[in-house]
Design a protein around this motif. Structure first.
Motif, PDB file in Angstrom:
ATOM      1  N   LEU A 115      23.420  15.096 -13.525  1.00  0.00           N
ATOM      2  CA  LEU A 115      23.653  16.370 -14.211  1.00  0.00           C
ATOM      3  C   LEU A 115      22.325  17.029 -14.604  1.00  0.00           C
ATOM      4  O   LEU A 115      22.164  18.251 -14.485  1.00  0.00           O
ATOM      5  CB  LEU A 115      24.514  16.144 -15.455  1.00  0.00           C
ATOM      6  CG  LEU A 115      25.983  15.791 -15.197  1.00  0.00           C
ATOM      7  CD1 LEU A 115      26.673  15.444 -16.510  1.00  0.00           C
ATOM      8  CD2 LEU A 115      26.706  16.952 -14.512  1.00  0.00           C
ATOM      9  N   GLU A 116      21.377  16.189 -15.044  1.00  0.00           N
ATOM     10  CA  GLU A 116      20.073  16.725 -15.425  1.00  0.00           C
ATOM     11  C   GLU A 116      19.351  17.309 -14.212  1.00  0.00           C
ATOM     12  O   GLU A 116      18.723  18.372 -14.289  1.00  0.00           O
ATOM     13  CB  GLU A 116      19.231  15.612 -16.052  1.00  0.00           C
ATOM     14  CG  GLU A 116      17.888  16.090 -16.583  1.00  0.00           C
ATOM     15  CD  GLU A 116      17.102  14.966 -17.238  1.00  0.00           C
ATOM     16  OE1 GLU A 116      15.927  15.180 -17.541  1.00  0.00           O
ATOM     17  OE2 GLU A 116      17.674  13.883 -17.422  1.00  0.00           O
ATOM     18  N   TYR A 117      19.434  16.617 -13.055  1.00  0.00           N
ATOM     19  CA  TYR A 117      18.799  17.111 -11.829  1.00  0.00           C
ATOM     20  C   TYR A 117      19.437  18.428 -11.388  1.00  0.00           C
ATOM     21  O   TYR A 117      18.734  19.374 -11.000  1.00  0.00           O
ATOM     22  CB  TYR A 117      18.928  16.049 -10.732  1.00  0.00           C
ATOM     23  CG  TYR A 117      18.326  16.464  -9.410  1.00  0.00           C
ATOM     24  CD1 TYR A 117      16.937  16.554  -9.254  1.00  0.00           C
ATOM     25  CD2 TYR A 117      19.140  16.766  -8.322  1.00  0.00           C
ATOM     26  CE1 TYR A 117      16.386  16.941  -8.044  1.00  0.00           C
ATOM     27  CE2 TYR A 117      18.587  17.155  -7.111  1.00  0.00           C
ATOM     28  CZ  TYR A 117      17.213  17.237  -6.974  1.00  0.00           C
ATOM     29  OH  TYR A 117      16.659  17.626  -5.782  1.00  0.00           O
ATOM     30  N   GLU A 118      20.769  18.501 -11.428  1.00  0.00           N
ATOM     31  CA  GLU A 118      21.453  19.736 -11.062  1.00  0.00           C
ATOM     32  C   GLU A 118      21.056  20.884 -11.983  1.00  0.00           C
ATOM     33  O   GLU A 118      20.883  22.023 -11.536  1.00  0.00           O
ATOM     34  CB  GLU A 118      22.973  19.516 -11.120  1.00  0.00           C
ATOM     35  CG  GLU A 118      23.502  18.625 -10.013  1.00  0.00           C
ATOM     36  CD  GLU A 118      24.998  18.406 -10.137  1.00  0.00           C
ATOM     37  OE1 GLU A 118      25.617  19.042 -11.023  1.00  0.00           O
ATOM     38  OE2 GLU A 118      25.546  17.601  -9.372  1.00  0.00           O
ATOM     39  N   PHE A 119      20.884  20.572 -13.252  1.00  0.00           N
ATOM     40  CA  PHE A 119      20.465  21.606 -14.196  1.00  0.00           C
ATOM     41  C   PHE A 119      19.074  22.125 -13.853  1.00  0.00           C
ATOM     42  O   PHE A 119      18.820  23.340 -13.889  1.00  0.00           O
ATOM     43  CB  PHE A 119      20.475  21.036 -15.615  1.00  0.00           C
ATOM     44  CG  PHE A 119      19.937  21.982 -16.656  1.00  0.00           C
ATOM     45  CD1 PHE A 119      20.701  23.048 -17.112  1.00  0.00           C
ATOM     46  CD2 PHE A 119      18.649  21.821 -17.169  1.00  0.00           C
ATOM     47  CE1 PHE A 119      20.212  23.923 -18.068  1.00  0.00           C
ATOM     48  CE2 PHE A 119      18.156  22.700 -18.125  1.00  0.00           C
ATOM     49  CZ  PHE A 119      18.937  23.749 -18.563  1.00  0.00           C
ATOM     50  N   ARG A 120      18.159  21.216 -13.483  1.00  0.00           N
ATOM     51  CA  ARG A 120      16.807  21.650 -13.109  1.00  0.00           C
ATOM     52  C   ARG A 120      16.852  22.513 -11.847  1.00  0.00           C
ATOM     53  O   ARG A 120      16.112  23.502 -11.732  1.00  0.00           O
ATOM     54  CB  ARG A 120      15.905  20.427 -12.894  1.00  0.00           C
ATOM     55  CG  ARG A 120      15.539  19.695 -14.174  1.00  0.00           C
ATOM     56  CD  ARG A 120      14.284  18.852 -13.985  1.00  0.00           C
ATOM     57  NE  ARG A 120      14.465  17.867 -12.932  1.00  0.00           N
ATOM     58  CZ  ARG A 120      14.862  16.626 -13.125  1.00  0.00           C
ATOM     59  NH1 ARG A 120      15.148  16.220 -14.351  1.00  0.00           N
ATOM     60  NH2 ARG A 120      14.996  15.776 -12.131  1.00  0.00           N
ATOM     61  N   LEU A 121      17.695  22.150 -10.878  1.00  0.00           N
ATOM     62  CA  LEU A 121      17.815  22.948  -9.650  1.00  0.00           C
ATOM     63  C   LEU A 121      18.338  24.352  -9.959  1.00  0.00           C
ATOM     64  O   LEU A 121      17.825  25.349  -9.432  1.00  0.00           O
ATOM     65  CB  LEU A 121      18.755  22.259  -8.660  1.00  0.00           C
ATOM     66  CG  LEU A 121      18.232  20.994  -7.967  1.00  0.00           C
ATOM     67  CD1 LEU A 121      19.305  20.418  -7.057  1.00  0.00           C
ATOM     68  CD2 LEU A 121      16.966  21.303  -7.170  1.00  0.00           C
ATOM     69  N   VAL A 122      19.356  24.422 -10.795  1.00  0.00           N
ATOM     70  CA  VAL A 122      19.918  25.733 -11.155  1.00  0.00           C
ATOM     71  C   VAL A 122      18.879  26.575 -11.877  1.00  0.00           C
ATOM     72  O   VAL A 122      18.733  27.774 -11.614  1.00  0.00           O
ATOM     73  CB  VAL A 122      21.185  25.544 -12.027  1.00  0.00           C
ATOM     74  CG1 VAL A 122      21.650  26.873 -12.596  1.00  0.00           C
ATOM     75  CG2 VAL A 122      22.294  24.906 -11.205  1.00  0.00           C
ATOM     76  N   THR A 123      18.128  25.946 -12.790  1.00  0.00           N
ATOM     77  CA  THR A 123      17.093  26.684 -13.535  1.00  0.00           C
ATOM     78  C   THR A 123      16.019  27.209 -12.597  1.00  0.00           C
ATOM     79  O   THR A 123      15.588  28.363 -12.716  1.00  0.00           O
ATOM     80  CB  THR A 123      16.467  25.762 -14.591  1.00  0.00           C
ATOM     81  OG1 THR A 123      17.501  25.273 -15.463  1.00  0.00           O
ATOM     82  CG2 THR A 123      15.437  26.514 -15.425  1.00  0.00           C
ATOM     83  N   ALA A 124      15.557  26.341 -11.652  1.00  0.00           N
ATOM     84  CA  ALA A 124      14.524  26.769 -10.695  1.00  0.00           C
ATOM     85  C   ALA A 124      15.037  27.899  -9.813  1.00  0.00           C
ATOM     86  O   ALA A 124      14.301  28.857  -9.512  1.00  0.00           O
ATOM     87  CB  ALA A 124      14.082  25.574  -9.845  1.00  0.00           C
ATOM     88  N   LYS A 125      16.290  27.818  -9.379  1.00  0.00           N
ATOM     89  CA  LYS A 125      16.867  28.862  -8.535  1.00  0.00           C
ATOM     90  C   LYS A 125      16.921  30.197  -9.276  1.00  0.00           C
ATOM     91  O   LYS A 125      16.580  31.255  -8.718  1.00  0.00           O
ATOM     92  CB  LYS A 125      18.270  28.447  -8.086  1.00  0.00           C
ATOM     93  CG  LYS A 125      18.939  29.447  -7.160  1.00  0.00           C
ATOM     94  CD  LYS A 125      20.313  28.958  -6.728  1.00  0.00           C
ATOM     95  CE  LYS A 125      20.986  29.982  -5.819  1.00  0.00           C
ATOM     96  NZ  LYS A 125      22.343  29.537  -5.418  1.00  0.00           N
ATOM     97  N   LYS A 126      17.325  30.143 -10.541  1.00  0.00           N
ATOM     98  CA  LYS A 126      17.395  31.374 -11.328  1.00  0.00           C
ATOM     99  C   LYS A 126      16.009  31.972 -11.550  1.00  0.00           C
ATOM    100  O   LYS A 126      15.826  33.189 -11.508  1.00  0.00           O
ATOM    101  CB  LYS A 126      18.054  31.090 -12.680  1.00  0.00           C
ATOM    102  CG  LYS A 126      19.548  30.826 -12.570  1.00  0.00           C
ATOM    103  CD  LYS A 126      20.167  30.613 -13.940  1.00  0.00           C
ATOM    104  CE  LYS A 126      21.678  30.413 -13.830  1.00  0.00           C
ATOM    105  NZ  LYS A 126      22.302  30.198 -15.156  1.00  0.00           N
TER     106      LYS A 126
END
Length: 271
Positions: A196-207
């Motif tokens: 979940l933490e990794y997915e959150f970092r990916l979403v943040t980087a994408k945004k």
């Protein structure tokens, strides 16, 4: 004088008998208690009258009062139950309860003073086995403790309500899983958290990348509009305006009108 001892003995005997009679007839019921009357020669347990309340009471010496605690009590129970997949789970629970005062005679007559062992605890065990058997160890370990607590309470209450017992609450104090199962669940939960933490970092980087792209596109569009709107005439006018402002400066300078490229004024300083 010789007759006094002969009279004294019956008097003493009567006094002793009265003392014994009074002591057998007097009953004191303490705080938070109530008494059920048992009539030896009158039909046994009295169930159609309210129980005796707190304080001092006198009853016939051949009758008896059974005293019950009627305020809230707590009983603890350790159980071993099976989860939905057959694994053994240790459950520590407690129950808050009290006998129904208005049915105290019925409780004494039908269940007895050990009603907790006869009725309440077996019912809690049965409800716990039924409820826990619906869940997996993972659910019991993480999110379902409040749910099983509420379900055990509801199932127990449905039964003991008709047994003259008032159930106030059931508390699940601890759920113990087999060590290997507990370790496996903790590893799984840790991996899920990391995912979940990794997915959150990916979403943040994408945004963040989308934000930078939008800003760059906005700047490019603005520059395109600005370039399309600029003409030589506009540039000359802006150059003249800038020259006029510089000419008002107190610094020494020489302004040559039409001396620069495209006919713009040329400004020469002292140096």
């Amino acid at each position: 004088m010789d007759k006094l001892p002969k009279i004294a003995f019956p008097v003493i005997f009567v006094l002793i008998a009265l003392i014994i009679l009074i002591s057998k007839s007097a009953v004191t019921i303490g705080s938070g208690q109530a008494g059920v009357l048992y009539k030896t020669f009158g039909g046994g347990v009295v169930t159609d009258e309210p129980p005796y309340g707190e304080g001092f009471h006198v009853v016939a010496p051949w009758n008896k009062i059974f005293i019950y605690e009627v305020r809230q009590q707590e009983v603890f129970e350790k159980m071993q139950v099976l989860s939905s997949n057959g694994l053994e789970i240790k459950l520590d629970a407690s129950a808050w309860f009290q006998p129904k005062r208005e049915f105290l005679g019925k409780l004494h007559q039908e269940k007895g003073s050990d009603y907790v062992q006869r009725v309440l605890l077996p019912t809690i065990r049965s409800a716990a086995r039924s409820v826990v058997g619906r869940y997996t160890p993972e659910q019991l370990y993480s999110s379902k403790r409040d749910a099983i607590q509420a379900e055990i309470y509801e199932e127990t209450k449905k039964i003991v309500d008709g047994q003259y017992i008032q159930l106030n609450e059931v508390l699940v104090r601890d759920v113990t899983l087999p060590p290997t199962i507990k370790e496996a669940i903790e590893r799984k939960l840790k991996q899920e958290q990391e995912s979940l933490e990794y997915e959150f970092r990916l979403v943040t980087a994408k945004k963040e990348a989308e934000k930078v792209t939008i800003e760059a596109q906005g700047k490019a569009a603005a520059n395109k509009i600005l370039s399309a709107s600029l003409t030589d005439k506009i540039l000359q006018d802006k150059g003249i305006d800038a020259t006029l402002k510089l000419s008002e400066s107190p610094n020494a300078k020489v302004i040559v009108v039409g001396g620069g490229d495209s006919g713009l004024p040329l400004i020469l300083g002292n140096n």
